[in-house]
Design a protein around this motif. Sequence first.
Motif: not given
Lengths: 169, 435
Positions: A45, A49, A100, A108, A111-112, A114, B114, B118, B138, B141-142, B145, B148-149, B152
């Motif tokens: 995931t 980035d 995932f 993904l 879709a974004l 990126r 997540l 997700m 979008g 979902v951004e 992310l 989640k980051k 992390n």
Amino acid sequence: VTSSRVVIGLGSPDRGDDAVGLEVARRVADLHLPGVTVVEHEDPTGLIDLWDTADLAVVVDAVRSGSAPGSLLVVEAGADAGPLADRAWARTGRGGTHAFGLAAAVELGRALHRLPHRLVLVGVEATQFEHGTALGAPVAAALDAVVATVVGLVATATPQVEAVSHVSG
Amino acid sequence: MTHKLSDGGQVLHVGMLARVEGEGGMHIEIHNDVVQSVKLNIFEPPRFYEAFLRGRKYTEPPDITARICGICPVAYQTASVEAIEQICGAETTPEIQAMRRLLYCGEWIESHSLHIFMLHAPDFLGFDSVIEMAADYGDVVEMALRLKKAGNDLMTLVGGRAIHPVNVKVGGFYRMPTKLEMLALRPAIASGLEEAFATIKLVSTFDFPEMEQAYEYVALRHPDYYAIERGTVVSTSGTAFPVREFPDHVKEFHVAHSNALHASLDGGGPYVVGPLARYTLNHDRLSPLAREAAREGGLDVTCRNPFKSIIVRAVELVEVFVEAIRIIDAWQDGVAPSVPVPARAGEGFGATEAPRGVLFHRYRLDADGMILDAQIVPPTSQNQPSIEADLRTLVEQWIELSDHDLSHRCEHAIRNYDPCISCATHFLDLTVERS
């Protein structure tokens, strides 16, 4: 004009062949290629980035496609390429946490919007993923060829002058 | 996939259940519109962790058990070190406990963000996966992310790695992160708190099927905080006992259709661990901000609709961001990263709130610190009977649906639990038989 290039070794250490991406990343990092960022990474995931600002990203991971152990699979998956097949790379290792995996990260990212213009997935056919084990012999024997493939990919990209870095993702 | 049975019935085969961790299946038999049986067939092979802990040193469980799961390793590490420190009579410092909680906050942020976005949100929004969802959502979902980051990054700072942390040891940590390092993450944590509120606003607008679980809820409870890294065991029937009595109350048993042991509490029927149980039993322990988030999400002080577990997870996201900020702001450098833990013979017990619910560990050591015996009871094992009971109820409510729609709803109901089959196997493929 400069371009950014990143090599991402994906996988888990101490899980047999699943560590191949990490091992390749270390070997590429040791070459100190000018302008190439090398990243070791475990969580798919987080890939978006890592690659979305790159012009070229190369992701090395263990795959299971039924080919001979240690054989290479090179797939163009960037914004300039078409979408991956539904099941492509779906059996990579355990597919990442909660299924995932790399393929999901690529789609993904698409879709974004990126994905880097060019994203190359370098797969190494793996057979064993046992806890606490090292790379199996066929995968270990393929390391030189995988590193040469990765270097060939990043070295043929437009060179530039950024500092070398090696970060752990 | 549907098959006709010789008696005129029907089998619906959905294949491998998606968006859960691990491999398993489900078999549902329906005769005359009445559900005859529901079986979760967990066919992920047994992983034998308890067996290969035997004969290992008492210092090894945090590193060995972390490998059981890529999404909740901190739960395993924390339960194991708590149990072993208990055996060895080691008392950790408040700073070590605070750092364990901060690491655990990172795991909850990773796991909940997540699952909410997700894995679970696509069910509510009508998408097959987060990839399809990203085309229309979008920005959401951004945000997922980014959340989640943040988790992390917190895991990486405190645990040394985002997955399977390596900085945890019996007695504490190998190295404490510095205040400066923590402050570098604070802006992302503060943004995460704001986005956790945005998550509440989004998920509370979803359509939730009507359902009220009558089962007993079981969770840890802590006198001061929303229980995460330690606490005593409490239930909605009023049962309360210290973690060391867990084996007296919770009995594991094997069922033929699952490689994961089931569990019963005091010989009763299904019981539930996880977000709904935690929230219902500990609403008064939430921070004021998390309680405000719950109100904004339309929740009462209890929640028994498993579909609303997505709102509860979002409330818990708020809670762990609040806690992470509290711990970072209060941190002062210069404390010992660990305490000495001399080997000692005995038996010890540890329980923590993994993102999916109560996780229990028990170890027995000899005088040299060799592990003689180990027992691990993960949350998904405990939730199997309640997942099956939920499905029995829901399939009867949804009996008029097409096999395709019924299967989709069943998968959604399973994902209410965010089941971790890898942890439990010690799990999904769906089959419905109708006649």
